[in-house]
Scaffold this motif. Structure first.
Motif, mmCIF file in Angstrom:
data_model
loop_
_atom_site.group_PDB
_atom_site.id
_atom_site.type_symbol
_atom_site.label_atom_id
_atom_site.label_comp_id
_atom_site.label_asym_id
_atom_site.label_seq_id
_atom_site.Cartn_x
_atom_site.Cartn_y
_atom_site.Cartn_z
ATOM 1 N N ALA A 217 8.146 -17.153 -8.179
ATOM 2 C CA ALA A 217 7.899 -18.513 -7.687
ATOM 3 C C ALA A 217 7.951 -18.461 -6.157
ATOM 4 N N ILE A 218 6.981 -19.088 -5.512
ATOM 5 C CA ILE A 218 6.928 -19.071 -4.048
ATOM 6 C C ILE A 218 7.290 -20.447 -3.512
ATOM 7 N N LEU A 219 8.323 -20.483 -2.676
ATOM 8 C CA LEU A 219 8.748 -21.721 -2.019
ATOM 9 C C LEU A 219 8.338 -21.671 -0.549
ATOM 10 N N ARG A 220 7.910 -22.820 -0.034
ATOM 11 C CA ARG A 220 7.640 -22.937 1.398
ATOM 12 C C ARG A 220 8.141 -24.284 1.874
ATOM 13 N N ARG A 221 9.048 -24.227 2.818
ATOM 14 C CA ARG A 221 9.673 -25.453 3.363
ATOM 15 C C ARG A 221 10.155 -26.392 2.259
ATOM 16 N N GLY A 222 10.808 -25.789 1.255
ATOM 17 C CA GLY A 222 11.463 -26.557 0.203
ATOM 18 C C GLY A 222 10.597 -26.934 -0.981
ATOM 19 N N GLU A 223 9.280 -26.679 -0.885
ATOM 20 C CA GLU A 223 8.376 -27.066 -1.975
ATOM 21 C C GLU A 223 7.875 -25.843 -2.733
ATOM 22 N N LEU A 224 7.638 -26.020 -4.038
ATOM 23 C CA LEU A 224 7.070 -24.947 -4.854
ATOM 24 C C LEU A 224 5.571 -24.868 -4.596
ATOM 25 N N ILE A 225 5.132 -23.690 -4.120
ATOM 26 C CA ILE A 225 3.712 -23.496 -3.791
ATOM 27 C C ILE A 225 2.943 -22.947 -4.991
ATOM 28 N N ASP A 226 3.559 -21.988 -5.701
ATOM 29 C CA ASP A 226 2.853 -21.359 -6.823
ATOM 30 C C ASP A 226 3.834 -20.521 -7.629
ATOM 31 N N VAL A 227 3.475 -20.229 -8.873
ATOM 32 C CA VAL A 227 4.192 -19.254 -9.700
ATOM 33 C C VAL A 227 3.161 -18.195 -10.094
ATOM 34 N N LEU A 228 3.456 -16.925 -9.775
ATOM 35 C CA LEU A 228 2.468 -15.861 -9.917
ATOM 36 C C LEU A 228 2.950 -14.755 -10.841
ATOM 37 N N ASP A 229 1.987 -14.131 -11.533
ATOM 38 C CA ASP A 229 2.272 -12.881 -12.235
ATOM 39 C C ASP A 229 2.278 -11.773 -11.186
ATOM 40 N N VAL A 230 3.381 -11.057 -11.072
ATOM 41 C CA VAL A 230 3.567 -10.129 -9.961
ATOM 42 C C VAL A 230 2.574 -8.974 -10.002
ATOM 43 N N GLN A 231 2.378 -8.392 -11.170
ATOM 44 C CA GLN A 231 1.546 -7.192 -11.252
ATOM 45 C C GLN A 231 0.083 -7.466 -10.912
ATOM 46 N N SER A 232 -0.386 -8.670 -11.164
ATOM 47 C CA SER A 232 -1.802 -8.974 -10.917
ATOM 48 C C SER A 232 -2.031 -9.652 -9.563
ATOM 49 N N THR A 233 -0.975 -9.751 -8.736
ATOM 50 C CA THR A 233 -1.084 -10.404 -7.428
ATOM 51 C C THR A 233 -0.792 -9.409 -6.321
ATOM 52 N N SER A 234 -1.616 -9.391 -5.294
ATOM 53 C CA SER A 234 -1.407 -8.461 -4.173
ATOM 54 C C SER A 234 -0.306 -8.972 -3.255
ATOM 55 N N THR A 235 0.329 -8.044 -2.536
ATOM 56 C CA THR A 235 1.373 -8.439 -1.568
ATOM 57 C C THR A 235 0.773 -9.313 -0.470
ATOM 58 N N LYS A 236 -0.500 -9.054 -0.130
ATOM 59 C CA LYS A 236 -1.156 -9.859 0.913
ATOM 60 C C LYS A 236 -1.274 -11.323 0.484
ATOM 61 N N GLU A 237 -1.637 -11.539 -0.804
ATOM 62 C CA GLU A 237 -1.742 -12.913 -1.303
ATOM 63 C C GLU A 237 -0.372 -13.588 -1.350
ATOM 64 N N MET A 238 0.644 -12.839 -1.795
ATOM 65 C CA MET A 238 2.007 -13.388 -1.802
ATOM 66 C C MET A 238 2.438 -13.788 -0.392
ATOM 67 N N ALA A 239 2.178 -12.898 0.577
ATOM 68 C CA ALA A 239 2.601 -13.142 1.965
ATOM 69 C C ALA A 239 1.929 -14.390 2.528
ATOM 70 N N SER A 240 0.637 -14.543 2.286
ATOM 71 C CA SER A 240 -0.070 -15.694 2.863
ATOM 72 C C SER A 240 0.385 -17.002 2.223
ATOM 73 N N LYS A 241 0.690 -16.976 0.913
ATOM 74 C CA LYS A 241 1.215 -18.178 0.260
ATOM 75 C C LYS A 241 2.615 -18.518 0.770
ATOM 76 N N MET A 242 3.395 -17.462 1.066
ATOM 77 C CA MET A 242 4.782 -17.655 1.494
ATOM 78 C C MET A 242 4.856 -18.291 2.882
ATOM 79 N N VAL A 243 4.012 -17.830 3.815
ATOM 80 C CA VAL A 243 4.113 -18.321 5.200
ATOM 81 C C VAL A 243 3.022 -19.332 5.552
ATOM 82 N N GLY A 244 2.046 -19.524 4.633
ATOM 83 C CA GLY A 244 1.021 -20.529 4.866
ATOM 84 C C GLY A 244 -0.068 -20.099 5.831
#
Length: 520
Positions: A217-244
């Motif tokens: 689950a990715i949180l940004r400034r207190g809000e839930l942005i997304d819930v992702l399957d880890v194996q099918s998601t790249s670190t780059k996509e996780m990073a961009s969702k995390m920091v916006g």
């Protein structure tokens, strides 16, 4: 509903000046490793603290095994078989491992059938057995103050297992560990999951999530942005969702332009309080416009070198020269005024005064100078203006801005505050010890850019890090330390990660003299 062992529905939590969590819903399956990913101050720890009963939500509901629960205290959370390992451990330093683990649920026997006593012998045996079962070997009789950080973490995990926790929450579990200890811990976490435990992992380290987590689950400034399957998601996509925003994984680093020598360390020897030599006849120099990095496994003397230069430890022999001036006997303040900025390894003990406000901490290096004070009278307006400037420039996030008590801030934002204060001193020498420990990927990117910017201004940078990737990316020159001695000093471009790793483990000795001369 029964599919989920934990459900947190529409959770909102407010503190003065900040909404820590806003309408967050997460659902965790039994037997999975579920990661909570987010920037420093995104609300990850707050959310899990509510699950562990340290706070109660202002809005929303919590269900455990399909049943609605009001988790009013950690004691009640423990009754629900929920355990938590906090980022800053909750251990009594002068108690033994066993005494810490059994605290509050001491096993009692009766002597002569009448007189109650704590069965510490039985507890020692049970804990030793439990530690072997889960690959967490400890000596239950050892005192906490005599064991290192990674063993202390094992104690915290054993505290949960001793209480038969099924839902295990890990809050930034690798923040204080070496790369080798991190690998060991991740194996333990996988083993706990394979043994039927449900693991919740609070972190901002993408590579660790990729290695162990099932979902995140990715949180940004207190809000839930997304819930992702880890194996099918790249670190780059996780990073961009995390920091916006898009995050760059590569540094734009121009070739170094060396200037005159700023720091010259000659035959430095440092002895610790046990009269053991932790730094042995070390010599090196750092030029203006150079990042000189010391690489080594934790505990090989690199932090003591930094402490000796900054004045926190006394040099037993040798010299420390700053711009040609011998500062070996100078006080800490005199060294600071002479031109040393220092980001220490332990931000809470040496970097900050936790019960002071953020603005007071940001002014700690300047409060005795004008315009911060005049004739011994503090100018609080200047504290306020200066604090606001640094908070804005370095993106230090806090609930009440300048007035925030530093103790209440996230570890990552505490670190940002120290780095802001030290860089702002505009000194010829900056010493960074573990500068990105506990920081998220966006903050790490910014700190690396700031370090390079200071180098490009002609500052001398001494970097000490346990992150080998960080050293290889930033350093112009690398010195590798093993057992208190420098094994190798060379241009960073001439060394591979594998070679540096071999020197760090003491596998290779310095025979050839390519790179800069090294004195043994």
């Amino acid at each position: 509903m029964a599919d989920y062992i934990v459900e947190m529905r529409h959770i909102t939590k407010r503190f003065p000046g900040i909404v820590a969590n806003k309408d967050v819903t997460i659902q965790i399956k039994k037997g999975e490793i579920y990661a909570i990913l987010g920037e420093n101050g995104a609300g990850k720890s707050t959310l899990m603290s509510m699950l562990f009963g340290m706070y109660e939500p202002d809005e929303g509901e919590i269900y455990i095994r399909g049943k609605k629960e009001i988790i009013s205290s950690p004691r009640y959370a423990t009754q629900l078989n929920i355990g938590m390992v906090h980022q800053h451990f909750k251990l009594v330093s002068n108690y033994t491992i066993a005494e810490n683990i059994i605290m509050g649920i001491e096993p009692v026997k009766k002597a002569l059938g009448i007189f109650p006593y704590v069965d510490i012998k039985g507890a020692n045996e049970k804990i030793a057995r439990l530690s072997r079962q889960y690959g967490l070997e400890v000596d239950p009789k050892k005192v906490i103050s005599d064991i290192n950080v990674s063993v202390q973490q094992r104690v915290e995990i054993l505290k949960m297992l001793y209480r038969e926790a099924e839902i295990l929450i890990f809050d930034e579990p690798t923040a204080l560990l070496t790369p080798q200890e991190i690998e060991f811990l991740l194996k333990i976490i996988k083993g706990l999951r394979d043994g039927g435990k449900t693991i919740i992992l609070i972190t901002h380290k993408l590579e660790e999530i990729k290695k162990v987590a099932d979902r995140c689950a990715i949180l940004r400034r207190g809000e839930l942005i997304d819930v992702l399957d880890v194996q099918s998601t790249s670190t780059k996509e996780m990073a961009s969702k995390m920091v916006g925003r898009e995050v760059s994984f590569t540094l734009d680093k121009t070739p170094a332009k060396f200037r005159d020598v700023v720091l010259d360390v000659k035959n430095l020897t440092v002895t610790n309080e046990d009269k053991f030599q932790v730094v042995k006849n070390v010599s090196f120099s750092v030029h203006g416009g150079e990042i000189f990095a010391i690489a080594g496994v934790s505990g090989n003397g690199q932090v003591e070198i930094a402490d000796a230069i900054a004045g926190l430890m006394k040099a037993n022999s040798g010299q420390i020269l700053l711009n040609g001036k011998d500062i070996t006997e100078y006080s800490i303040r005199k060294r600071t005024l002479e031109g040393i900025a220092y980001i220490p390894e332990d931000r809470q003990t040496y970097g900050l005064i936790l019960d002071f406000t953020l603005e007071d901490n940001l002014a700690l290096k300047n409060y005795f100078k004008e315009p911060f004070s005049r004739k011994g009278i503090l100018n609080k307006k200047e504290f306020e203006t200066y604090g606001e400037k640094l908070i804005q420039e370095y993106d230090v996030r806090s609930g009440q801005g300048n007035r925030t008590q530093v103790r209440s801030m996230s570890g990552g934002n505490q670190q940002k505050a120290i780095i802001a204060r030290e860089i702002q001193q505009d000194t010829p020498l900056l010493i960074f010890v573990q500068p990105t420990r506990g920081l998220d990927i966006g903050a790490i990117e910014n700190i690396h850019k700031q370090i390079l910017a200071e180098r490009d201004k002609g500052k001398a940078i001494l970097l000490i890090s346990l992150e080998l990737d960080e050293i290889m990316n930033l350093a112009d020159t690398i010195g590798v330390i093993y057992n208190g001695q420098i094994q190798k000093i060379a241009d960073a471009s001439t060394l591979t990660t594998k070679e540096v790793g071999q020197f760090m483990m003491g596998v290779k000795n310095e025979n050839d003299k390519d790179g800069r001369e090294v004195k043994d």
